[in-house]
Design an enzyme around this catalytic site. Structure first.
Site, short mmCIF file in Angstrom:
data_model
loop_
_atom_site.label_atom_id
_atom_site.label_comp_id
_atom_site.label_asym_id
_atom_site.label_seq_id
_atom_site.Cartn_x
_atom_site.Cartn_y
_atom_site.Cartn_z
N LYS A 22 1.25 -1.17 0.16
CA LYS A 22 0.12 -0.13 0.44
C LYS A 22 1.00 1.46 0.03
O LYS A 22 1.00 2.12 -0.59
CB LYS A 22 -0.26 0.03 1.40
CG LYS A 22 -1.22 1.41 1.21
CD LYS A 22 -2.69 1.30 3.03
CE LYS A 22 -2.13 1.83 3.95
NZ LYS A 22 -1.21 3.11 3.97
N ASN A 23 1.59 1.64 0.87
CA ASN A 23 2.74 2.36 0.87
C ASN A 23 3.93 2.41 -0.35
O ASN A 23 4.11 3.92 -0.21
CB ASN A 23 3.52 2.25 2.48
CG ASN A 23 2.40 2.89 2.93
OD1 ASN A 23 1.44 3.29 3.17
ND2 ASN A 23 3.03 2.64 4.41
N CYS A 124 -5.07 8.53 9.89
CA CYS A 124 -4.97 8.15 11.18
C CYS A 124 -4.87 9.34 11.74
O CYS A 124 -3.85 9.79 11.79
CB CYS A 124 -3.89 6.79 11.10
SG CYS A 124 -4.41 5.40 10.13
N ARG A 129 1.03 14.97 12.65
CA ARG A 129 1.96 14.60 11.70
C ARG A 129 1.86 16.10 11.34
O ARG A 129 0.93 16.11 10.11
CB ARG A 129 1.06 13.35 11.49
CG ARG A 129 0.84 12.50 11.64
CD ARG A 129 0.19 11.01 11.41
NE ARG A 129 0.67 9.74 10.66
CZ ARG A 129 0.57 9.55 9.76
NH1 ARG A 129 -0.52 8.31 9.57
NH2 ARG A 129 0.82 8.68 8.90
N ASP A 312 4.56 0.76 12.07
CA ASP A 312 3.68 0.24 11.49
C ASP A 312 3.67 -1.78 12.13
O ASP A 312 3.03 -1.97 11.80
CB ASP A 312 3.50 0.20 10.20
CG ASP A 312 3.07 1.35 9.04
OD1 ASP A 312 3.46 2.78 10.19
OD2 ASP A 312 3.28 1.85 8.12
N ARG A 404 -8.36 -0.02 4.64
CA ARG A 404 -7.42 1.14 4.57
C ARG A 404 -6.60 0.42 3.95
O ARG A 404 -5.84 0.19 2.96
CB ARG A 404 -7.76 1.79 5.55
CG ARG A 404 -8.88 2.71 5.92
CD ARG A 404 -7.99 4.16 6.23
NE ARG A 404 -6.81 4.62 5.63
CZ ARG A 404 -5.87 5.47 6.73
NH1 ARG A 404 -6.17 5.08 7.76
NH2 ARG A 404 -4.86 5.44 6.11
C1 UD1 Z 1 4.70 6.73 6.26
C2 UD1 Z 1 3.73 6.16 6.13
C3 UD1 Z 1 3.05 4.94 7.43
C4 UD1 Z 1 4.51 4.64 8.22
C5 UD1 Z 1 5.97 6.44 8.88
C6 UD1 Z 1 7.01 6.03 9.24
C7 UD1 Z 1 2.79 5.54 3.94
C8 UD1 Z 1 1.68 6.21 3.23
N1 UD1 Z 1 2.51 5.56 5.23
O1 UD1 Z 1 3.93 7.73 6.56
O2 UD1 Z 1 2.70 4.08 7.38
O3 UD1 Z 1 4.43 4.77 10.32
O4 UD1 Z 1 5.92 6.73 7.11
O5 UD1 Z 1 7.35 4.87 8.68
O6 UD1 Z 1 3.36 5.95 3.12
N2 UD1 Z 1 6.93 14.48 9.94
C9 UD1 Z 1 7.14 15.58 10.86
N3 UD1 Z 1 6.39 16.92 9.69
C10 UD1 Z 1 6.79 16.23 8.57
C11 UD1 Z 1 6.71 14.68 8.10
C12 UD1 Z 1 6.87 14.06 9.36
O7 UD1 Z 1 7.03 16.33 11.94
O8 UD1 Z 1 6.75 17.31 7.37
C13 UD1 Z 1 7.20 13.90 12.01
C14 UD1 Z 1 5.54 12.79 11.78
O9 UD1 Z 1 4.31 13.36 12.50
C15 UD1 Z 1 6.43 11.47 12.30
C16 UD1 Z 1 7.53 11.66 11.93
O10 UD1 Z 1 7.92 12.43 11.23
O11 UD1 Z 1 6.43 12.11 14.01
C17 UD1 Z 1 7.48 10.24 10.80
O12 UD1 Z 1 7.14 10.59 9.62
P1 UD1 Z 1 7.15 10.11 7.90
O13 UD1 Z 1 8.50 9.72 8.35
O14 UD1 Z 1 6.88 11.70 7.06
O15 UD1 Z 1 5.79 9.51 7.90
P2 UD1 Z 1 4.71 9.24 6.65
O16 UD1 Z 1 5.15 9.14 5.22
O17 UD1 Z 1 3.32 10.08 7.26
#
Ligand code: UD1
Length: 424
Positions: A22-23, A124, A129, A312, A404
Site C-alpha cells: 500500500k505505502n 490515522c 503528523r 507500522d 484501508r
Molecule cells: C509513512 C507511512 C506510515 C508509516 C510512516 C513511518 C505511507 C503512506 N505512510 O507515513 O505508514 O508509519 O511512514 O514509517 O507511506 N513529520 C513531521 N513533519 C513532516 C513529516 C513528518 O514532523 O513534515 C513527523 C511525523 O509526525 C512523524 C515522523 O515525522 O512523527 C515520521 O513521519 P513520516 O516518515 O513522514 O511518515 P509518513 O510519510 O506520514
C-alpha cells in the site's frame, strides 16, 4: 458497519500470498501526475486507500485506462490534464481528510503546472503528523507556499534544483520532494532522506519514466530534473507490513506460516526480533517461513526509521508480547499517541503499562476473547491478532480502518486455518 468475528486459539499453518505494498503504491500512482503519457501499474492492492487515491487523481483530471481493474490489481493512468481555468489544480478536503498520503500530490502538481492547492491532511489519528518537512523541501526548490482556509497553496514559475537537507528522514517528505525535483531545472541533492523500500520503489518507477536518479535507499538521493517524463510500466513491491503481520500471526498462534512474494531483506529488523522471541525464521529468495517453538519469549523493541524496527509493526509485535514468557518494553519513537491499541488489548486480559513512549508488557499465559473497537490501521491488525491468540470469541468492530490497508485479511487468515469471518 462491518465487523470481524474470530474464535481464537488455533495454530495457523500454511502459505499466504502477500499483496502489493500500500505505502509503495500510493506515491507511485501519484507519480503518474508527472507525465501526460500513460502509466501502467501492476500488483496494486485492492484497498480503500488506493480507491481514495484514484478518486483524488480522477478529481485532478487523470483518466483511468481500460486495463484498470483493482480486482485484478492493475491500474492504467493518464494525466493528460490541461491547465485549469484559475491555474490551480486542487485536492479538496473531502477527499484528502480520509488519507494523509493525498498530500503527496502537492510536489508533482506544483512541478508540472506551477500551481497546486491541497487540503491539509487527515488520516490515522496517530499524533500530530505535520507536513512542515514537505513544505520546507518544496520551498527550497523555489516554491512560494501559503496556508489559507485549511489549504496549502503552492506556486512556482519553474522549480529549480537545489540541495535539501531534511531535518528528519520523513518518508512522505522524501517522496514529495523527489517527485517535485523530477521536473525541476537542474540537479537536486536530497540529504537525510528516508531509506524505506517504498522510497526505492518510487525511484524505480521514476527511473522507468526516464528520470536520472541515484542513491535511493541511502541517505543521499541525486536527481537530474527533466522538462518532461515518459509513461511507464511498473510492478509494485510486496507489502512488508502485511507480511510481518502474518508472520506475527504464525508466531503468536504457535503455528508455522510462509509469506510468499516478499523480499526478506525488507523485514530484517523484524525477523531478528521474531528470532529473539524464540521463532525459527527461514529466509528464502522471495518468501519467509516462521515457525513457533512453544510460547514466545519477552523481547524489547524500539521503533526507528528504516532499516530499524518499523512503527507500522509495533502494535502487532506488542500483541505477540502480551502472551510471551516474561516482560518486554516497547518504545515508540516515530509517532506520539501510537498506543491506542493498548486499552483494547487489555480487554483481552493483556497487562500493559504505558509511561510516555514506553509500554511495559507483562506476558500472560493466555488471553480471553472480548468485543473490541479498532482505532487506527495497524492497531486494528493487532486486535485481530489478539483475537486469534485468545481463547473464545472476539468481535473486532469498526474494521474500516483494517480495510484501508489489508487486502482480504480475513480470507487470507481463514486460508491458514483461522476460524474468522466478516459480519456485514
Ligand atoms: C509513512 C507511512 C506510515 C508509516 C510512516 C513511518 C505511507 C503512506 N505512510 O507515513 O505508514 O508509519 O511512514 O514509517 O507511506 N513529520 C513531521 N513533519 C513532516 C513529516 C513528518 O514532523 O513534515 C513527523 C511525523 O509526525 C512523524 C515522523 O515525522 O512523527 C515520521 O513521519 P513520516 O516518515 O513522514 O511518515 P509518513 O510519510 O506520514
Amino acid at each position: 458497519m462491518d465487523k470481524i468475528r474470530i474464535r481464537g486459539g488455533k495454530a495457523l499453518r500454511g502459505k499466504v500470498e502477500i499483496s502489493g505494498s500500500k505505502n509503495a503504491a500510493l506515491p507511485v500512482l501519484i507519480a503518474s501526475l508527472l507525465t501526460e503519457k500513460k502509466c501502467h501499474f501492476r500488483r496494486v492492492p485492492n484497498l480503500q486507500d488506493i480507491r481514495t487515491t484514484l478518486k483524488v487523481l480522477s478529481h485532478l483530471g487523470v483518466s483511468l485506462g481500460s486495463e484498470s481493474s483493482l480486482n485484478q490489481n492493475q491500474v492504467e493512468l493518464t494525466a493528460a490534464i490541461p491547465a485549469s481555468s484559475d491555474g490551480f489544480h486542487e485536492a479538496p478536503y473531502d477527499l484528502v481528510r480520509t488519507m494523509r498520503a493525498s498530500v503527496l500530490v502537492l510536489g508533482p502538481l506544483l512541478a508540472r503546472f506551477g500551481r497546486a492547492k491541497v487540503s491539509l491532511p487527515g488520516g490515522c489519528a496517530i499524533g500530530a503528523r505535520p507536513i512542515n518537512y514537505h513544505l520546507f523541501g518544496l520551498e527550497r526548490l523555489g516554491a512560494e507556499i501559503a496556508l489559507e482556509g485549511g489549504y496549502v497553496i503552492a506556486r512556482a514559475k519553474k522549480l529549480q534544483g537545489a540541495k535539501i537537507v531534511f531535518e528528519f528522514p520523513s518518508v512522505g517528505a522524501t517522496e514529495n520532494v523527489m517527485m517535485a525535483a523530477a521536473l525541476a531545472r537542474g540537479e537536486s541533492i536530497l540529504e537525510n532522506c528516508a531509506r524505506e523500500p517504498e522510497i526505492v520503489d518510487l525511484a524505480r518507477a521514476l527511473r522507468a519514466m526516464g528520470l536520472q536518479i541515484e542513491g535511493e535507499g541511502t541517505e543521499t538521493i541525486r536527481i537530474q530534473g527533466r522538462d518532461s517524463l515518459n509513461g511507464c510500466t511498473h510492478e509494485i513491491i510486496g507489502d512488508r507490513i502485511e507480511a510481518g503481520t502474518f508472520l506475527a500471526a504464525g508466531l503468536g498462534s504457535g503455528g508455522s506460516v510462509e509469506v510468499m512474494g516478499i523480499a526478506p531483506e525488507f523485514l530484517e529488523a523484524v525477523l531478528v526480533k521474531f528470532e529473539e522471541a524464540g521463532a525459527t525464521v527461514e529466509r528464502k529468495p522471495d518468501s519467509i517461513v516462521i515457525t513457533a517453538n512453544g510460547r514466545p519469549k519477552a523481547t524489547d523493541i524500539i521503533t526507528q526509521p528504516y532499516p530499524g524496527f518499523p512503527t507500522d509493526m509495533q502494535a502487532q509485535f506488542m500483541t505477540v508480547m502480551t502472551i510471551a514468557e516474561g516482560t518486554s518494553v516497547i518504545t515508540e519513537n516515530i509517532f506520539e499517541n501510537r498506543f491506542m491499541h493498548v486499552p483494547e488489548l487489555s480487554r483481552l486480559g493483556a497487562e500493559i503499562t504505558i509511561r510516555g513512549n514506553n509500554a511495559m508488557v507483562r506476558g500472560q499465559a493466555g488471553l480471553v476473547g472480548a468485543p473490541l473497537m479498532a482505532t487506527d490501521l495497524r492497531a486494528s491488525a493487532s486486535l485481530v491478532l489478539g483475537g486469534l491468540f485468545a481463547r473464545g470469541e472476539t468481535i473486532v468492530n469498526r474494521i474500516y480502518h483494517l480495510d484501508r490497508g489489508y487486502e482480504r485479511m480475513e480470507e487470507k487468515l481463514a486460508g491458514l486455518g483461522a476460524d474468522i469471518e466478516r459480519i456485514r
